[in-house]
Write a protein that holds these residues in place. Structure first.
Motif, mmCIF file in Angstrom:
data_model
loop_
_atom_site.group_PDB
_atom_site.id
_atom_site.type_symbol
_atom_site.label_atom_id
_atom_site.label_comp_id
_atom_site.label_asym_id
_atom_site.label_seq_id
_atom_site.Cartn_x
_atom_site.Cartn_y
_atom_site.Cartn_z
ATOM 1 N N GLU A 16 0.829 -1.208 0.000
ATOM 2 C CA GLU A 16 0.000 0.000 0.000
ATOM 3 C C GLU A 16 0.863 1.259 0.000
ATOM 4 N N GLU A 17 1.921 1.231 0.789
ATOM 5 C CA GLU A 17 2.821 2.385 0.856
ATOM 6 C C GLU A 17 3.542 2.605 -0.470
ATOM 7 N N GLU A 20 1.192 4.290 -2.794
ATOM 8 C CA GLU A 20 1.027 5.714 -2.453
ATOM 9 C C GLU A 20 2.200 6.562 -2.916
ATOM 10 N N ALA A 21 3.394 6.056 -2.744
ATOM 11 C CA ALA A 21 4.608 6.815 -3.073
ATOM 12 C C ALA A 21 5.582 5.894 -3.797
ATOM 13 N N LYS A 57 9.431 3.336 5.234
ATOM 14 C CA LYS A 57 8.766 4.636 5.403
ATOM 15 C C LYS A 57 9.397 5.447 6.541
#
Length: 90
Positions: A16-17, A20-21, A57
């Motif tokens: 998911e991260e 997102e990025a 992250k």
């Protein structure tokens, strides 16, 4: 980036991260290491002396991946911390 030739970057963020990025450079995804699936690491990272830079992250998962790689005998592993700390990706 010429100085980083031969370096393997391990991205320890979740799917998911990453969605997102996402980053536009090739990285090895580190989730298999976090899940304890270390039997795959030797196929993906065959050289135990290759320079490996791990990031995530915030830095915590990168530390776990670094420890897992070192436990498997990888000798040149750096925890670069979180994405905000990783200025060489620019």
């Amino acid at each position: 980036m010429a100085k980083l030739k031969g370096v393997v970057f391990v991205d320890a963020r979740g799917h998911e991260e990453i969605a997102e990025a996402s980053l536009d450079k090739p990285f090895v995804h580190g989730n298999f290491i976090l899940r304890g699936e270390m039997e795959h690491v030797h196929q993906i990272l065959p050289s135990k002396s290759a320079p490996i830079i791990v990031f995530c992250k915030m830095g915590g998962r990168a530390a776990k991946v670094k420890a897992g790689l070192e436990a498997e005998g990888y000798t040149n592993v750096l925890n670069a911390g979180g994405l905000g700390d990783v200025d060489f990706l620019d």
